[in-house]
Scaffold this motif. Structure first.
Motif, PDB file in Angstrom:
ATOM      1  N   SER A  92       0.770  -1.079   0.085  1.00  0.00           N
ATOM      2  CA  SER A  92      -0.048  -0.046  -0.171  1.00  0.00           C
ATOM      3  C   SER A  92       0.919   1.109  -0.151  1.00  0.00           C
ATOM      4  O   SER A  92       1.878   1.412   0.829  1.00  0.00           O
ATOM      5  CB  SER A  92      -0.888  -0.024   1.397  1.00  0.00           C
ATOM      6  OG  SER A  92      -1.469   1.220   1.419  1.00  0.00           O
ATOM      7  N   HIS A 106       0.178   3.756   1.115  1.00  0.00           N
ATOM      8  CA  HIS A 106      -0.158   4.579   2.661  1.00  0.00           C
ATOM      9  C   HIS A 106      -0.410   3.488   3.680  1.00  0.00           C
ATOM     10  O   HIS A 106      -1.591   3.117   3.973  1.00  0.00           O
ATOM     11  CB  HIS A 106      -1.497   5.354   2.507  1.00  0.00           C
ATOM     12  CG  HIS A 106      -1.238   6.724   2.065  1.00  0.00           C
ATOM     13  ND1 HIS A 106      -1.247   7.650   2.673  1.00  0.00           N
ATOM     14  CD2 HIS A 106      -0.960   7.220   0.835  1.00  0.00           C
ATOM     15  CE1 HIS A 106      -1.029   8.822   2.006  1.00  0.00           C
ATOM     16  NE2 HIS A 106      -0.934   8.386   0.948  1.00  0.00           N
ATOM     17  N   PRO A 107       0.711   2.674   4.254  1.00  0.00           N
ATOM     18  CA  PRO A 107       0.528   1.455   4.887  1.00  0.00           C
ATOM     19  C   PRO A 107      -0.379   1.780   6.456  1.00  0.00           C
ATOM     20  O   PRO A 107      -0.729   1.126   6.930  1.00  0.00           O
ATOM     21  CB  PRO A 107       1.766   1.040   5.170  1.00  0.00           C
ATOM     22  CG  PRO A 107       2.685   1.984   4.481  1.00  0.00           C
ATOM     23  CD  PRO A 107       2.184   2.930   3.919  1.00  0.00           C
ATOM     24  N   GLU A 149      -3.078   3.410   6.570  1.00  0.00           N
ATOM     25  CA  GLU A 149      -4.632   3.554   6.123  1.00  0.00           C
ATOM     26  C   GLU A 149      -4.906   2.086   5.962  1.00  0.00           C
ATOM     27  O   GLU A 149      -4.374   1.228   5.367  1.00  0.00           O
ATOM     28  CB  GLU A 149      -4.746   4.226   5.085  1.00  0.00           C
ATOM     29  CG  GLU A 149      -4.844   5.735   5.140  1.00  0.00           C
ATOM     30  CD  GLU A 149      -5.219   6.312   3.803  1.00  0.00           C
ATOM     31  OE1 GLU A 149      -5.100   7.524   3.687  1.00  0.00           O
ATOM     32  OE2 GLU A 149      -5.909   5.803   2.973  1.00  0.00           O
ATOM     33  N   ASP A 153      -7.108  -0.818   4.037  1.00  0.00           N
ATOM     34  CA  ASP A 153      -7.446  -0.971   2.490  1.00  0.00           C
ATOM     35  C   ASP A 153      -8.867  -1.563   2.326  1.00  0.00           C
ATOM     36  O   ASP A 153      -9.281  -1.859   3.529  1.00  0.00           O
ATOM     37  CB  ASP A 153      -6.340  -2.271   2.312  1.00  0.00           C
ATOM     38  CG  ASP A 153      -4.974  -1.928   1.694  1.00  0.00           C
ATOM     39  OD1 ASP A 153      -4.970  -0.566   1.754  1.00  0.00           O
ATOM     40  OD2 ASP A 153      -4.120  -2.965   1.759  1.00  0.00           O
ATOM     41  N   THR A 203      -7.840  -3.831  -4.475  1.00  0.00           N
ATOM     42  CA  THR A 203      -7.856  -3.604  -3.263  1.00  0.00           C
ATOM     43  C   THR A 203      -7.017  -2.062  -3.443  1.00  0.00           C
ATOM     44  O   THR A 203      -6.263  -2.002  -4.298  1.00  0.00           O
ATOM     45  CB  THR A 203      -6.719  -4.458  -2.661  1.00  0.00           C
ATOM     46  OG1 THR A 203      -7.275  -5.636  -2.479  1.00  0.00           O
ATOM     47  CG2 THR A 203      -6.379  -3.920  -1.398  1.00  0.00           C
ATOM     48  N   CYS A 210      -6.035   1.628  -0.739  1.00  0.00           N
ATOM     49  CA  CYS A 210      -6.065   2.492   0.417  1.00  0.00           C
ATOM     50  C   CYS A 210      -7.439   3.238   0.273  1.00  0.00           C
ATOM     51  O   CYS A 210      -7.964   3.492  -0.829  1.00  0.00           O
ATOM     52  CB  CYS A 210      -4.876   3.242   0.692  1.00  0.00           C
ATOM     53  SG  CYS A 210      -4.533   4.521  -0.428  1.00  0.00           S
ATOM     54  N   THR A 247      -8.152   6.433   0.811  1.00  0.00           N
ATOM     55  CA  THR A 247      -7.835   7.702   0.382  1.00  0.00           C
ATOM     56  C   THR A 247      -7.852   7.411  -1.389  1.00  0.00           C
ATOM     57  O   THR A 247      -8.772   8.190  -1.886  1.00  0.00           O
ATOM     58  CB  THR A 247      -6.554   8.487   0.781  1.00  0.00           C
ATOM     59  OG1 THR A 247      -6.833   8.534   2.054  1.00  0.00           O
ATOM     60  CG2 THR A 247      -6.497   9.844   0.056  1.00  0.00           C
ATOM     61  N   ARG A 252      -3.935  -4.844  -6.382  1.00  0.00           N
ATOM     62  CA  ARG A 252      -3.988  -3.462  -5.960  1.00  0.00           C
ATOM     63  C   ARG A 252      -4.571  -2.521  -7.205  1.00  0.00           C
ATOM     64  O   ARG A 252      -4.454  -2.928  -8.557  1.00  0.00           O
ATOM     65  CB  ARG A 252      -2.786  -2.752  -5.682  1.00  0.00           C
ATOM     66  CG  ARG A 252      -2.217  -3.615  -4.379  1.00  0.00           C
ATOM     67  CD  ARG A 252      -1.391  -2.513  -3.483  1.00  0.00           C
ATOM     68  NE  ARG A 252      -2.153  -1.402  -2.779  1.00  0.00           N
ATOM     69  CZ  ARG A 252      -2.774  -1.729  -1.716  1.00  0.00           C
ATOM     70  NH1 ARG A 252      -2.937  -2.744  -1.063  1.00  0.00           N
ATOM     71  NH2 ARG A 252      -3.391  -0.739  -1.196  1.00  0.00           N
ATOM     72  N   GLU A 286      -2.422   3.416  -8.290  1.00  0.00           N
ATOM     73  CA  GLU A 286      -3.310   3.729  -7.356  1.00  0.00           C
ATOM     74  C   GLU A 286      -2.420   4.992  -6.506  1.00  0.00           C
ATOM     75  O   GLU A 286      -3.098   5.986  -6.245  1.00  0.00           O
ATOM     76  CB  GLU A 286      -2.875   2.675  -6.329  1.00  0.00           C
ATOM     77  CG  GLU A 286      -3.440   3.031  -4.801  1.00  0.00           C
ATOM     78  CD  GLU A 286      -3.378   1.873  -4.040  1.00  0.00           C
ATOM     79  OE1 GLU A 286      -4.204   2.022  -2.708  1.00  0.00           O
ATOM     80  OE2 GLU A 286      -3.008   0.975  -4.141  1.00  0.00           O
TER      81      GLU A 286
END
Length: 144
Positions: free
Chosen positions: A78, A80-81, A83, A85, A100, A102, A104, A134, A138
């Motif tokens: 991610s 943004h780990p 946040e 998923d 998948t 995040c 945001t 993902r 993203e």
């Protein structure tokens, strides 16, 4: 939305990622489908089938649509780990794509699609999102 269909690079692999009939289903609601020359080599369809479906033949998809923005990063990591998923479902005609993302990026992706008049084709589903790939690019939804 622009959708690129690259040719298979494994040897000997003759499957195609999407059939001409599926390409037509994506093109009908207004999406653009680009099919790389050589995609049909060894399969039961040919480039003319894609052209009849409304797709555009392209010299090289992989150069126009790189698979990763940062080759050294894990594609399942991610951006943004910190946040959570979420499972993001995208419906394109009769084709459903599950990703998948995040929170945001998912919210910004949904807003971008709604701004482009695709309001009923998106859903955030509360289930285990780890089994889906993902959301492509993203990170682009997280940049200012």
């Amino acid at each position: 939305m622009k959708i690129g269909i690259p040719r298979e690079i494994k040897n000997p692999e003759y499957r195609v990622a999407i059939t001409p009939a599926r390409a037509y289903q994506l093109i009908s609601p207004g999406h653009e489908v680009f099919v790389e020359f050589g995609t049909c080599r060894g399969s039961s369809c040919d480039g003319a089938d894609y052209l009849r479906s409304g797709a555009t033949m392209a010299a090289q998809i992989s150069a126009r649509y790189p698979r990763r923005l940062e080759p050294d990063m894990d594609s399942q990591m991610s951006p943004h780990p910190e946040e959570a998923d979420v499972h993001l479902a995208v419906q394109l005609g009769h084709v459903r794509l599950d990703f998948t993302a995040c929170v945001t990026a998912a919210l910004l992706f949904i807003q971008d699609c709604r701004d482009r008049c695709y309001p009923k084709h998106l859903a955030v589903i509360p289930d285990d999102s780890r089994r889906y790939p993902r959301l492509p690019n993203e990170r682009l939804y997280l940049e200012p």
